[in-house]
Design a protein around this motif. Sequence first.
Motif, PDB file in Angstrom:
ATOM      1  N   TYR A 177      49.846  37.561  43.934  1.00 36.88           N
ATOM      2  CA  TYR A 177      50.563  37.453  42.671  1.00 36.88           C
ATOM      3  C   TYR A 177      49.602  37.073  41.561  1.00 36.88           C
ATOM      4  CZ  TYR A 177      54.094  36.456  46.222  1.00 36.88           C
ATOM      5  OH  TYR A 177      54.878  36.506  47.339  1.00 36.88           O
ATOM      6  N   THR A 178      49.894  37.509  40.364  1.00 32.97           N
ATOM      7  CA  THR A 178      49.194  36.897  39.245  1.00 32.97           C
ATOM      8  C   THR A 178      49.780  35.486  39.093  1.00 32.97           C
ATOM      9  OG1 THR A 178      50.778  37.856  37.727  1.00 32.97           O
ATOM     10  CG2 THR A 178      48.723  39.057  38.042  1.00 32.97           C
ATOM     11  N   ASN A 233      39.838  45.651  40.998  1.00 29.75           N
ATOM     12  CA  ASN A 233      39.436  46.532  42.087  1.00 29.75           C
ATOM     13  C   ASN A 233      39.033  45.744  43.337  1.00 29.75           C
ATOM     14  OD1 ASN A 233      39.614  49.213  42.472  1.00 29.75           O
ATOM     15  ND2 ASN A 233      37.869  49.762  41.170  1.00 29.75           N
ATOM     16  N   ILE A 234      39.790  44.710  43.671  1.00 31.48           N
ATOM     17  CA  ILE A 234      39.504  43.949  44.900  1.00 31.48           C
ATOM     18  C   ILE A 234      39.888  44.819  46.085  1.00 31.48           C
ATOM     19  CG2 ILE A 234      39.963  41.858  46.241  1.00 31.48           C
ATOM     20  CD1 ILE A 234      41.031  40.583  43.672  1.00 31.48           C
ATOM     21  N   PRO A 235      38.914  45.116  46.960  1.00 28.59           N
ATOM     22  CA  PRO A 235      39.241  46.013  48.061  1.00 28.59           C
ATOM     23  C   PRO A 235      40.050  45.328  49.164  1.00 28.59           C
ATOM     24  CG  PRO A 235      36.894  45.493  48.026  1.00 28.59           C
ATOM     25  CD  PRO A 235      37.529  44.701  46.935  1.00 28.59           C
ATOM     26  N   ARG A 246      49.390  40.126  28.711  1.00 28.07           N
ATOM     27  CA  ARG A 246      49.747  40.200  30.127  1.00 28.07           C
ATOM     28  C   ARG A 246      48.550  39.743  30.946  1.00 28.07           C
ATOM     29  NH1 ARG A 246      49.153  45.676  28.737  1.00 28.07           N
ATOM     30  NH2 ARG A 246      47.164  46.479  29.466  1.00 28.07           N
ATOM     31  N   GLY A 286      44.437  45.239  40.677  1.00 27.29           N
ATOM     32  CA  GLY A 286      43.973  46.601  40.466  1.00 27.29           C
ATOM     33  C   GLY A 286      42.852  46.667  39.447  1.00 27.29           C
ATOM     34  N   ALA A 287      42.999  45.887  38.368  1.00 30.65           N
ATOM     35  CA  ALA A 287      41.989  45.903  37.315  1.00 30.65           C
ATOM     36  C   ALA A 287      40.661  45.339  37.823  1.00 30.65           C
ATOM     37  CB  ALA A 287      42.479  45.102  36.116  1.00 30.65           C
ATOM     38  N   THR A 335      45.282  42.182  36.676  1.00 26.61           N
ATOM     39  CA  THR A 335      45.825  42.312  38.032  1.00 26.61           C
ATOM     40  C   THR A 335      44.719  42.564  39.043  1.00 26.61           C
ATOM     41  OG1 THR A 335      46.003  44.694  37.880  1.00 26.61           O
ATOM     42  CG2 THR A 335      47.874  43.411  37.066  1.00 26.61           C
TER      43      THR A 335
END
Lengths: 476, 426
Positions: free
Chosen positions: B137-138, B127-129, B119, B124-125, B122
Motif C-alpha cells: 500500500y502507499t 518499478n520494484i520488481p 497523489r 509501479g512508478a 506507487t
Amino acid sequence: MYDVVVVGAGVTGAFIARELSKYRLSILVIDKESDVAMGTSKANSAIVHAGYDAVPGTLKALLNIRGNKMMKRISEELDVSFKMTGSLVVCFSKDGIFELEELKIRGFKNGVEDLEIIGADRLREMEPNISPNAVVALYAPSAGIICPYELTLHAMENAVENGAELKLECELSGISYDREVFRLETTKGVIECRYLVNAAGLYSDTVAEMAGDHSFRINPRKGEYVLLDKIYGSFVNRVIFQLPTDKGKGVLVTPTVDGNLLVGPNAEDIDDKTDTSTTSRGLSEVINVARLSVPSLDTRGIITSFAGLRATGSTGDFIIGPSPVNNKLIHAAGIESPGLTAAPAIGEMVADVLKKNGLKLEDKPDYCPYIEKYTPSRKMSESQWNEAVKKDPAHGRIVCRCEKITEADIVASIRRTIGARNVDAVKRRTRAGMGRCQGGFCSPRVVEILSKELGIPFEEVTKSGGKSVFLLKKTK
Amino acid sequence: MKEVDLVVIGGGPAGMAAAVKAKEKGVQDVLILERENSLGGILNQCIHNGFGLHYFGEELTGLEYAARFIDKVHRMNIPYCLETMVLNIGSDKTVTAVNSTEGVFTIKAKSIILAMGCRERTRGALNIPGTRPSGIYTAGTAQKYVNIYGYMPGKSVVILGSGDIGLIMARRLTLEGAEVKMVCELLPYSSGLTRNIVQCLDDYNIPLKLNHTVVAVHGKERLEGVTVAEVDQNRKPIPETAEFVPCDTLLLSVGLIPENELSRDAGIELDPVTSGPVVDARMETSVEGIFACGNVAHVHDLVDNVSNESELAGESAAEYILGINVPDRSETIVVKAGNGIRYTVPQLIRKQSLSRDTVKIFFRVADVYRNVRLAARCGNNILVERKRIKVTPGEMETLELKSQDLREINAGEELVIELRTDGEGH
C-alpha cells in the motif's frame, strides 16, 4: 454429465466455449483461478497480428490470418475495444531490407496481401518519435490492438449467456475414462463428460498427462512489460516491432486501446509456471531494447510493470487436434503468439475437430452472438450521462479519479454475467485502479463496494482471490 | 451555462484558504468543488497532531486544523459541492464536472484556483520488481484504511521511504499492535521532518535504514516478505547486502506527485521539477486568471505554508476578478534554481505585480548541506543572504525579498536562488 468440458477459461477456452454454445450441447468450462483470463490471456502484448511472421502452412499462420479477419466482427458482437492501428517492423540498417522482404514474402504466402516496405521519410511521417537510426520498415495495415482480458471475459460471458456453464476455482486433479465417459476429479467434486477439451494454457501438458498423453510439453517463456501513463498514449501511433528473433517478435512499443503506452516483452525460458514476477534485469532490458526503436521513451511515465508467461509448446506450432491416446480428448495447446489473434479461429477449428470425432453439432436457433452492451459513464454523451445520473445517482459518483470510473460502473462489473469477485477483477472489468495512482485513492472504495455487493466483511475482500486479502482485522 | 466569479477546484486546506481569502477580499461569488464527501482533503485522515504551530500558533491535529477552515467556509457562506469530480478545465476558464445530483455540468468562471493536491508515488512508478501480491500500500492509502475505515492492513510491516506519511504510519501501526520492522530510505538522509523521525521512529525503536531499498517483492497471494539491500553511492543495490525480511505488509512513502492532469488539459505550463504549474509570485499560472496553490503547485511539508500560499492565491484571484493590480504579463523576472537548489516557487515574478512589500520565494535544496548560506542573487548583486547550519531537501526553505529591490531588476533578467558555501559544504 456434460457433452463437453473445456479445461481453461483463458481466451482459447472462452472462444471454444462460445463456438460450442451455438449448438445444442451441454458445456462446462472449468478453471482453477478466481476469474477468467488469469493466465497468459491477461498479461500479453494485446496485439492482433497481421500474420506475416508465422511459417507458411503452420496452424499458427492459418489461424492467425483467419482470426485477424474475424476480429472486427467479433469485436462488434462482443463489444470489445479493438483498433486496427497497423504495425511496423523497423530496421536500423539498410541490410535489414532483405529480412523485411523475406517477411513480406512470407506474409504474402500466408495471405497477408497489403504489406508494404517503406523508407525512412514515410516512416518518420507516420511515427515522429521513431529512432533516427530506423531506415526502413515493413508496414502491415491490418495489424491492430485489443484488450485481451475484455475479449476473453466477453467471449466467455457470451458463451454463458448462450447456455454454457462456468466453474471457477475448480482445479482439475485427475482424469479417468471408462465406457466413453471422462471422470474428472476436481476441487469442486467429480465432473463427468463425453468430450474433453484441453485449453489449459501453461498447464495443458499436465492435463494431457492426466489422460496418459505424453505427446507434448509446455515450456513457460516469461515476458516482462512496462505500462506508461496515458499522456504517453500517442507517443507512437502503431505497433512498433523490431526484427523478430527465434524467441519471438521481440520488444514492441504500442499504444493500448485504453490510451496507455505498452512496452515489452523480453523473452526468458523459465521452469516455474507460476513465476510471473518481474525482475530488474528484465525490466531494464525491455526499456533498453525499446529505446532502440524510440530513444526518447520517458521512463518517468511508467505507472506499472508486469510479466506474462507464454505457453510455448514443444512442437513449435499450435497443438490442436485429438489426443493420440483418446480421440474424445481434444487439445488446444501450445497457444503462444499469435494465440490472441487466432482465438476465434481456434474456437471454430476445435468445434470442427469435435465434429469429426463424433460430436453431433446441432444448431441452436436461439443462439445470440451479441453480448449485452454496457456503456461506462465516462463513455456516455453528456445527455446520456445526465439521464443515467437521474435514474441512478451512482453514475454521478466517480470512484476512480484517474480513469473516471463511477460507482455505477463498479456495481455493474460485480453484477454482470461473470461478475467481479475481487478488486483485480473489478479493475479488469472497469479500469478502476488501472490509472496513474494505481488504485491508491480508489481501492478502499472498491473494497467497500465489493463488501456491500457480495455481502462479505471487509476482511474477506481480496485483491485476486485466495489469501490475497487487503485488511486483517478491525483496529483497536 | 452557469457563471461564477471564482471556481476553486479542491476543498482541502489549499482550496478552503484560497476561497476564504478571495471572499474576504471582495469576491462575492465563490464556489468550491470537492471530489470527496467532506471538505478538509487529506487532513481528514490525519488524526495525529503537529499541525498549525506556525499558522495558528498552537498544535492541532489535522482534523482540528481542517475544522477551523471548514468553520470559516461556513461562516462566510461560501457554497461548495461535495462528491463532485471536475472532468475538464478549458483554457477559456470553463469547468466541467459531474456529481450525483446535477449530473454533468459546466460552469463559466472569471477565475479558477487549482487546489487539487497531490497523489502518492506507487510501486509501479518505482518499478520494484517481484510478484504482485496483496499487502502493498502507499502510506496514505494505509492511513485511510486505519483512520477512516478502522481496519488494519497488516501485522508485520516494512516501510519503504522515509517521507512524513510513512513515518507517521510507522507510529500509528505500532500503536495499533503491528510490528514495524524497519523503514528503508534509498538516500543517505530522510526526506521527512526531523521531528517525525524522533517522535515516530526513535521513540518506538524502529530502525531507519538509510542507503537501503527494497529490491524484490515476494509472495503469490498475500505479501510474504521483501528483499532489502544496501545501495552504493550511485543508489545501485549492492547484491551481497541483500537480505530477506519476512513481512505481510509493505508501505510505500516514496514521494508525492502534484495532480495536474486537469491543468495539463487546460494547456497550463508545468514545471518538470515540481510537477506543478509554473507560477508567478501571485501564484498565477501560464493561463491568465488561473491560479494554483498548495500541493498541486509543489509538495509542501507543512500545511501552515499551504494556507499562507493559498491565501496569496485567493487574494490574487480576487484582484484579478476585481481588476486591481493586474500586471502586464510581458515584463517578467525569471527565478532560477541555482547551485544546490532543486526548484523554486514562484518560477517567475511579474515586474508590475510588486504591489506588496515583499515577495517570498519557496525552494528546496538538492542535498543535505551544512554551514551554508542561502542567497538570492541577480548578476553580481546579492539581494538577500541567510546563514544556515544545516539544510535538507525534506524541509522547504524560504527567502523573503524586498519588492523595492526586485523593481530594480530588468525584465528578462534572472534572479538566481543559490547555495553558497565557505568551502566546507556537505
